[in-house]
Design an enzyme around this catalytic site. Structure first.
Site, mmCIF file in Angstrom:
data_model
loop_
_atom_site.group_PDB
_atom_site.id
_atom_site.type_symbol
_atom_site.label_atom_id
_atom_site.label_comp_id
_atom_site.label_asym_id
_atom_site.label_seq_id
_atom_site.Cartn_x
_atom_site.Cartn_y
_atom_site.Cartn_z
ATOM 1 N N CYS A 141 37.589 85.200 -12.513
ATOM 2 C CA CYS A 141 37.304 85.641 -13.884
ATOM 3 C C CYS A 141 38.547 85.475 -14.761
ATOM 4 O O CYS A 141 39.016 84.368 -14.970
ATOM 5 C CB CYS A 141 36.801 87.084 -13.882
ATOM 6 S SG CYS A 141 35.343 87.376 -12.869
ATOM 7 N N ASP A 186 25.453 82.850 -16.272
ATOM 8 C CA ASP A 186 26.808 83.253 -16.634
ATOM 9 C C ASP A 186 27.012 83.017 -18.128
ATOM 10 O O ASP A 186 27.047 81.877 -18.589
ATOM 11 C CB ASP A 186 27.822 82.439 -15.820
ATOM 12 C CG ASP A 186 29.238 82.993 -15.904
ATOM 13 O OD1 ASP A 186 29.535 83.700 -16.886
ATOM 14 O OD2 ASP A 186 30.040 82.713 -14.998
ATOM 15 N N HIS A 218 27.819 86.138 -13.260
ATOM 16 C CA HIS A 218 29.276 86.179 -13.389
ATOM 17 C C HIS A 218 29.851 87.323 -12.548
ATOM 18 O O HIS A 218 29.358 88.442 -12.580
ATOM 19 C CB HIS A 218 29.640 86.385 -14.861
ATOM 20 C CG HIS A 218 31.106 86.298 -15.137
ATOM 21 N ND1 HIS A 218 31.747 85.103 -15.373
ATOM 22 C CD2 HIS A 218 32.060 87.260 -15.200
ATOM 23 C CE1 HIS A 218 33.027 85.327 -15.581
ATOM 24 N NE2 HIS A 218 33.242 86.638 -15.482
#
Length: 251
Positions: A141, A186, A218
């Protein structure tokens, strides 16, 4: 951008069971976690820098670092946020833009001007204190941005999962093998952003890979619900993707 800025999905997920086996330490003034492989399987002079998501050093990131160590890689997680991580499953209206710009206290920014020196200090620690000559990096991330940004500081192979906040010029500047694990759903690393990233990497002249995992969102490579067979499979496959990549291009 090659991926969008962080959003609420970047701090949602599940805490995983297990007992971390590494050690907590300081790298300079920054909190860190070091997972050390058994000497019988350790890859000599090789390490992985783990650049974490916004939750930083916590149960799931420690367990992942331990897994890298179990595959022979000395692994260091560095706290990018100077003790100011985002809370797992915090308020749905959490203001990520404000947190990045000013931090939770208003005087602790998490912009690249503040994060870059922390990553540089971690790389220096691995090279000078641990004698690392071959350095790989994993970024989850938020951390993905800082994997690609620090090719210039000696990262030789990269793996990122569901990246956020990566600029196109940053991705273009990563002149080394790079593997990406992406989620089917996502809002940060969208289909459009993924295809743009593919186009950039195709011009790089270096080995690259993007694996798309179905039935996940995600954050799946760190924070998925492992009680769900599809999510558990995707998380495990993303980890094996990383190990195979490092075994091929870093050793």
């Amino acid at each position: 951008m090659a991926s969008n800025p962080p959003g609420p999905c970047c701090a949602q997920g599940f805490k995983h069971d297990g007992e971390p086996t590494g050690v907590s330490l300081k790298v300079g003034e920054h909190e860190a976690y070091l997972a050390t492989p058994d000497p019988s399987i350790a890859h000599k002079d090789v390490a992985i820098l783990y650049v974490p998501d916004v939750i930083s050093i916590w149960q799931n990131s420690k367990l992942l670092a331990d897994q890298y160590a179990a595959n022979g890689y000395l692994t260091l997680i560095i706290d990018l946020f100077r003790g100011d991580p985002v809370k797992l499953n915090g308020p749905p209206n959490f203001d990520f833009a404000s947190w990045i710009a000013k931090g939770s206290t208003g005087d602790n920014p998490h912009t690249k001007e503040y994060v870059d020196p922390i990553v540089e200090e971690a790389i220096k620690y691995l090279k000078e204190e641990k004698g690392v000559k071959k350095l790989g990096a994993v970024g989850y991330c938020f951390g993905a941005k800082y994997v690609v940004r620090h090719f210039k500081d000696g990262i030789q192979v990269g793996f990122v999962a569901h990246p956020s906040f990566v600029e196109e010029d940053e991705l273009e500047g990563f002149k080394a093998p790079l593997s990406i694990a992406a989620a089917q759903t996502d809002s940060i690393f969208t289909t459009e952003k993924r295809h743009r990233s593919e186009a950039i990497l195709a011009k790089s002249g270096k080995p690259w890979q993007i694996n798309l995992h179905s039935d996940v969102v995600h954050g799946f490579a760190v924070r998925c619900n492992i009680q769900d067979p599809s999510q558990k499979f995707a998380k495990e496959q993303a980890f094996h993707q990383a190990i195979t990549w490092f075994n091929t291009w870093l050793l």
